[in-house]
Design a protein around this motif. Structure first.
Motif, mmCIF file in Angstrom:
data_model
loop_
_atom_site.group_PDB
_atom_site.id
_atom_site.type_symbol
_atom_site.label_atom_id
_atom_site.label_comp_id
_atom_site.label_asym_id
_atom_site.label_seq_id
_atom_site.Cartn_x
_atom_site.Cartn_y
_atom_site.Cartn_z
ATOM 1 N N HIS A 184 0.968 28.362 -10.064
ATOM 2 C CA HIS A 184 2.360 28.729 -10.251
ATOM 3 C C HIS A 184 3.108 28.634 -8.926
ATOM 4 C CE1 HIS A 184 1.231 32.627 -8.495
ATOM 5 N NE2 HIS A 184 0.161 32.540 -9.254
ATOM 6 N N LYS A 185 4.422 28.714 -9.009
ATOM 7 C CA LYS A 185 5.293 28.535 -7.845
ATOM 8 C C LYS A 185 4.962 29.488 -6.706
ATOM 9 C CE LYS A 185 10.186 29.016 -6.560
ATOM 10 N NZ LYS A 185 11.567 29.183 -7.065
ATOM 11 N N LEU A 186 4.679 30.747 -7.027
ATOM 12 C CA LEU A 186 4.438 31.741 -5.979
ATOM 13 C C LEU A 186 3.145 31.460 -5.229
ATOM 14 C CD1 LEU A 186 5.532 35.003 -7.846
ATOM 15 C CD2 LEU A 186 6.917 33.435 -6.466
ATOM 16 N N LEU A 187 2.134 30.946 -5.945
ATOM 17 C CA LEU A 187 0.881 30.586 -5.282
ATOM 18 C C LEU A 187 1.088 29.363 -4.391
ATOM 19 C CD1 LEU A 187 -2.115 30.750 -4.704
ATOM 20 C CD2 LEU A 187 -2.554 29.593 -6.882
ATOM 21 N N VAL A 188 1.833 28.392 -4.877
ATOM 22 C CA VAL A 188 2.105 27.194 -4.070
ATOM 23 C C VAL A 188 2.810 27.595 -2.779
ATOM 24 C CG1 VAL A 188 3.424 25.043 -3.975
ATOM 25 C CG2 VAL A 188 2.143 25.628 -6.045
ATOM 26 N N GLU A 189 3.785 28.500 -2.885
ATOM 27 C CA GLU A 189 4.493 28.965 -1.683
ATOM 28 C C GLU A 189 3.536 29.668 -0.725
ATOM 29 O OE1 GLU A 189 7.605 31.403 -3.258
ATOM 30 O OE2 GLU A 189 8.880 29.692 -3.787
ATOM 31 N N ARG A 190 2.609 30.444 -1.273
ATOM 32 C CA ARG A 190 1.645 31.138 -0.412
ATOM 33 C C ARG A 190 0.712 30.148 0.281
ATOM 34 N NH1 ARG A 190 -1.902 36.342 -2.183
ATOM 35 N NH2 ARG A 190 0.092 37.343 -1.764
ATOM 36 N N LEU A 191 0.291 29.110 -0.430
ATOM 37 C CA LEU A 191 -0.593 28.117 0.171
ATOM 38 C C LEU A 191 0.098 27.421 1.340
ATOM 39 C CD1 LEU A 191 -2.226 26.543 -3.021
ATOM 40 C CD2 LEU A 191 -3.312 28.067 -1.371
ATOM 41 N N ARG A 200 0.061 17.046 1.833
ATOM 42 C CA ARG A 200 -1.309 17.060 1.304
ATOM 43 C C ARG A 200 -1.382 17.908 0.021
ATOM 44 N NH1 ARG A 200 -0.983 14.357 5.382
ATOM 45 N NH2 ARG A 200 -2.690 13.808 6.801
ATOM 46 N N LEU A 201 -0.693 19.040 0.041
ATOM 47 C CA LEU A 201 -0.705 19.918 -1.128
ATOM 48 C C LEU A 201 -0.089 19.216 -2.337
ATOM 49 C CD1 LEU A 201 -1.215 22.616 -2.501
ATOM 50 C CD2 LEU A 201 0.911 23.479 -1.497
ATOM 51 N N GLU A 202 1.018 18.530 -2.125
ATOM 52 C CA GLU A 202 1.659 17.804 -3.231
ATOM 53 C C GLU A 202 0.720 16.757 -3.812
ATOM 54 O OE1 GLU A 202 5.323 16.246 -1.788
ATOM 55 O OE2 GLU A 202 6.323 18.210 -1.740
ATOM 56 N N LYS A 203 -0.022 16.076 -2.953
ATOM 57 C CA LYS A 203 -0.959 15.054 -3.423
ATOM 58 C C LYS A 203 -2.116 15.689 -4.192
ATOM 59 C CE LYS A 203 -2.505 10.879 -3.862
ATOM 60 N NZ LYS A 203 -1.803 9.954 -4.780
ATOM 61 N N VAL A 204 -2.636 16.827 -3.701
ATOM 62 C CA VAL A 204 -3.716 17.526 -4.403
ATOM 63 C C VAL A 204 -3.240 17.969 -5.785
ATOM 64 C CG1 VAL A 204 -5.072 19.661 -4.446
ATOM 65 C CG2 VAL A 204 -4.971 18.292 -2.357
ATOM 66 N N LEU A 205 -2.049 18.535 -5.856
ATOM 67 C CA LEU A 205 -1.519 19.011 -7.146
ATOM 68 C C LEU A 205 -1.280 17.844 -8.098
ATOM 69 C CD1 LEU A 205 0.988 21.761 -5.930
ATOM 70 C CD2 LEU A 205 -1.311 22.069 -6.854
ATOM 71 N N ALA A 217 -9.898 14.189 -4.866
ATOM 72 C CA ALA A 217 -9.001 15.004 -4.046
ATOM 73 C C ALA A 217 -9.619 15.274 -2.683
ATOM 74 C CB ALA A 217 -8.697 16.314 -4.764
ATOM 75 N N MET A 218 -10.925 15.442 -2.642
ATOM 76 C CA MET A 218 -11.591 15.751 -1.386
ATOM 77 C C MET A 218 -11.629 14.545 -0.444
ATOM 78 S SD MET A 218 -12.322 18.881 -1.161
ATOM 79 C CE MET A 218 -12.882 20.408 -1.941
ATOM 80 N N LYS A 219 -11.304 13.352 -0.946
ATOM 81 C CA LYS A 219 -11.263 12.166 -0.091
ATOM 82 C C LYS A 219 -9.991 12.116 0.759
ATOM 83 C CE LYS A 219 -14.027 9.284 -3.210
ATOM 84 N NZ LYS A 219 -14.005 8.115 -4.131
ATOM 85 N N LEU A 220 -9.041 12.988 0.417
ATOM 86 C CA LEU A 220 -7.814 13.039 1.202
ATOM 87 C C LEU A 220 -8.120 13.570 2.599
ATOM 88 C CD1 LEU A 220 -5.482 14.635 -1.510
ATOM 89 C CD2 LEU A 220 -5.531 12.223 -0.805
ATOM 90 N N THR A 230 -8.327 23.533 -2.054
ATOM 91 C CA THR A 230 -8.388 22.499 -3.098
ATOM 92 C C THR A 230 -9.516 22.791 -4.086
ATOM 93 O OG1 THR A 230 -7.444 20.810 -1.637
ATOM 94 C CG2 THR A 230 -8.735 20.031 -3.528
ATOM 95 N N GLY A 231 -10.666 23.170 -3.557
ATOM 96 C CA GLY A 231 -11.780 23.534 -4.438
ATOM 97 C C GLY A 231 -11.418 24.700 -5.325
#
Length: 319
Positions: A184-191, A200-205, A217-220, A230-231
């Motif tokens: 959710h949005k609040l978790l993304v903001e915390r990350l 990197r986060l946008e690519k993982v999501l 994803a781990m190849k990033l 990510t895990g």
């Protein structure tokens, strides 16, 4: 609400940030819940019941009066099995049974017909609770929370009891978090605040949403912290199929409507209410869905009343 067999209640836990900061008293929580459009409540006893696990008859009587005053149904008394209540050892089987019986007695005195316990109650103890449920005419339900699902061995045993020996008294409380698709949005903001680089986060999501495997994803180009997060994203946001509800609804007296943040009253971007709610109606569910807002775990400054009002609008839209 168009489907009057499904009604909305709210877990008072949703207002934790307002209660903890003393913006709302218990009575003000109840008044607010009714004003937002809910018809019933769940109380987390360890949080809001004075002297829990042994509240006074005086308080229980006053609570019942508040239910009448605000025209609310006491739907669910959420209890805990505190294995560590003693400093020298864990609770034994007989003590767990006695604490659970006590919870049911106090809940009944407060006007509740259902106690929600946790999966930490063993199948053996759960089976032994059936005669007490019958004697008190109380339901005892276990919450199914991520990462559990109907095919976890312990849950297969619980469901067996719910469908046979304990039918009518034992049940499951599905938590909609088991269907959560993405962070959710609040978790993304915390990350991001924790140091996860935005690109990197946008690519993982993006990879996670497209159901690409974790290995891809781990190849990033991720640092140690980003790889760990990510895990966690892949482990946590791995929902069960909504069709699994078909096996649960016959023994479901009550549901936890988990949510973390709503941009509006039209859609939850993370938990597919647009599919879950029509499926519940299709399966013939009759009972309460309790709004369970947990965004306060990530941001204590969110306007919770507005979130709860959006939740009512969301449910009304799809029911």
């Amino acid at each position: 609400m168009a489907n009057n067999k499904i009604q909305l209640s709210a877990s008072l836990y949703s207002l934790s940030s307002y209660y903890i900061k003393e913006i709302f008293s218990l009575e003000e929580c109840l008044k607010a819940i009714r004003d937002y459009g809910f018809h019933g409540i769940e109380i987390v006893a360890a949080q809001m019941v004075p002297e829990y696990p042994s509240p006074s008859d005086k308080w229980l009587g006053e609570f019942k009066e508040l239910m009448v005053k605000y025209d609310l149904k006491p739907v669910c008394y959420s209890a805990y099995i505190d294995y560590g209540i003693r400093s020298d050892r864990d609770l034994n089987t007989e003590e767990i049974i006695q604490f659970t019986v006590n919870d049911m007695i106090y809940a009944k005195k407060a006007g509740f017909g259902l106690v929600r316990t946790q999966h930490s109650i063993t199948p053996e103890i759960y089976e032994r609770m059936i005669p007490y449920c019958e004697k008190l005419d109380m339901k005892l339900a276990i919450e199914m929370h991520h990462p559990h699902h109907p095919h976890v061995p312990v849950w297969e045993k619980y469901l067996e009891f719910m469908n046979t020996k304990g039918k009518g008294y034992l049940g499951v409380v599905p938590d909609f978090g088991i269907f959560q698709l993405r962070p959710h949005k609040l978790l993304v903001e915390r990350l991001k605040k924790a140091g996860f680089r935005e690109d990197r986060l946008e690519k993982v999501l993006e990879l996670h949403s497209s159901r690409a495997p974790l290995g891809e994803a781990m190849k990033l180009d991720l640092n140690h912290l980003e790889a760990e997060f990510t895990g966690s994203i892949y482990e946590k946001f791995n929902p069960i199929n909504i069709d699994e509800l078909a096996a649960l609804i016959p023994v479901t007296p009550y549901i936890h409507g988990k949510f973390y943040y709503l941009e509006n009253g039209d859609m939850d971007e993370c938990i597919p209410y647009d599919r879950i709610l029509p499926k519940l109606a299709e399966l013939g569910y009759e009972g309460y869905i309790a709004a369970e807002y947990e965004g306060h775990h990530f941001n204590m400054e969110i306007d919770v009343p507005e979130q709860l009002k959006r939740y009512v609008a969301l449910c009304n839209k799809y029911l």
